[in-house]
Design a protein around this motif. Structure first.
Motif, short mmCIF file in Angstrom:
data_model
loop_
_atom_site.label_atom_id
_atom_site.label_comp_id
_atom_site.label_asym_id
_atom_site.label_seq_id
_atom_site.Cartn_x
_atom_site.Cartn_y
_atom_site.Cartn_z
N THR A 38 0.81 -1.23 0.00
CA THR A 38 0.00 0.00 0.00
C THR A 38 0.84 1.27 0.00
OG1 THR A 38 -0.14 -0.02 2.42
CG2 THR A 38 -1.86 -1.18 1.19
N ASP A 71 2.95 6.49 3.19
CA ASP A 71 1.79 5.65 3.48
C ASP A 71 0.50 6.33 3.03
OD1 ASP A 71 1.30 7.61 5.37
OD2 ASP A 71 2.08 6.41 7.03
N ASN A 72 -0.60 5.74 3.33
CA ASN A 72 -1.90 6.29 2.90
C ASN A 72 -2.23 7.61 3.58
OD1 ASN A 72 -2.31 4.07 1.25
ND2 ASN A 72 -3.28 2.88 2.90
#
Length: 372
Positions: free
Chosen positions: A87, A113-114
């Motif tokens: 991700t 990261d997200n």
């Protein structure tokens, strides 16, 4: 991490080499410290000390201090997780630098990261000791750039990151200028390395970084073990790696001395000179037609010798006044004949090279300038 046996005797070159060889660091995390040991070995070789002769007092003091401080490296702790998963977005940042002692390359991984939180990790580093003679700082900077190009290719292959974005940074404006040139315009030492870098990497991957923000600087100059422990720039890279978007610095314009260095590494431009005398001195008009001198000889040796004699009448070559044709005269004549033949066969290509523009994809020499 580092455990060296203590000795009571005076150190020798053999013992120094053995101790440095025990510093096993395949990833290069300790490169800024180990490079000092490699440079010290080079110093021992230059002094001519035999293998088992005790070191002089000054060298013995330097080595003893370096060796005794190595125990501090046991405190080094390196996070093993790089933050890479399916991700997160991963990109690689490589830095290179050079000094009179050595040149170095270091690579960092940057993951986002997200939540757009950036994490940066030291991946690997490589160093090489600079040669004792014949290496200027710009040349060493170029060697550092080539070392970085090779290192980043190995990293991408080893970690299966061929599709990951890559950014390569150097604090040398001269190197960036060389990478924008065609190798054929540069002298062999520079041309060979520029060609390799262009084959391994793309020009748009290279950027400028200020020396104060270049972590490869400490690896090329060397630091003490105590300095390495708290060296934030080395372990984490520049602070701007944490930013969501990274604005790369604009490379400063070349200074006067840097332009002189650039010109000294370029091939001499004989093309204009060759074109000016092609119809005047080495051709002969017969019935309104120009007959090249090369077509009037069946022997390359006679052709080159005759051309060398003809060149004696030019002001540029008037220092050649020997009775016999000398080897330098033959070399100058052969080079001129080759350039004249090239100017006749590839006029458009030479015009592009002179103007520092890209060759046409249909150009015959293009296949020899691009990787297969």
């Amino acid at each position: 991490m580092v455990s060296l046996k203590q000795y009571n005797e005076m150190p020798t070159k053999r013992r120094v080499l053995s101790d440095v060889a025990q510093l096993y660091d395949p990833t290069g995390f300790l490169a800024p410290v180990i490079i000092s040991g490699k440079v010290f070995i080079q110093t021992l070789w230059s002094t001519g000390i035999s293998w088992d002769t005790p070191l002089p007092k000054d060298l013995c003091h330097i080595w003893s201090k370096f060796r005794n401080d190595l125990g501090i490296l046991d405190k080094v702790r390196v996070p093993r997780w790089l933050g890479m998963d399916a991700t997160n977005r991963t990109s690689l940042y490589g830095f290179c630098d050079a000094s009179q002692k050595a040149y170095a390359a270091v690579v960092y991984a940057r993951t986002i990261d997200n939540d757009d939180k950036a994490n940066k990790s030291l991946l690997t580093a490589r160093t090489k000791v600079a040669p004792l003679k014949g290496a200027t700082i710009p040349r060493l900077e170029l060697c550092g750039a080539l070392l970085l190009a090779k290192t980043i290719c190995n990293v991408r292959k080893a970690l299966s990151l061929e599709d990951t974005s890559v950014h390569l940074l150097t604090d040398s404006s001269i190197v960036l200028s060389w990478l924008r040139k065609q190798p054929v315009m540069l002298k062999p030492y520079i041309a060979n390395r520029v060609r390799q870098i262009q084959q391994l990497t793309s020009l748009d991957l290279w950027h400028y970084v200020r020396s104060a923000q270049n972590p490869a600087d400490c690896a090329s100059r060397g630091v003490t073990p105590s300095e390495l422990l708290g060296h934030h720039l080395w372990w984490s890279g520049p602070d701007w790696l944490r930013q969501k978007t990274i604005p790369f610095d604009q490379a400063p314009e070349l200074q006067a001395d840097e332009r002189i260095t650039m010109q000294s590494e370029e091939r001499s431009r004989v093309l204009t000179f060759a074109s000016s005398i092609r119809l005047q001195l080495i051709t002969r008009r017969i019935d309104g037609q120009h007959i090249p001198l090369a077509q009037r000889f069946s022997s390359i040796k006679r052709l080159v010798r005759t051309t060398a004699i003809v060149l004696r009448w030019l002001p540029r070559y008037r220092h050649f006044r020997h009775h016999l044709v000398t080897a330098p005269e033959m070399d100058n004549a052969l080079e001129l004949l080759i350039r004249i033949d090239q100017s006749s066969a590839f006029p458009q290509d030479l015009r592009c090279l002179g103007e520092a523009t890209n060759l046409s994809s249909s150009s015959p020499p293009y296949s020899h300038l691009t990787p297969t």
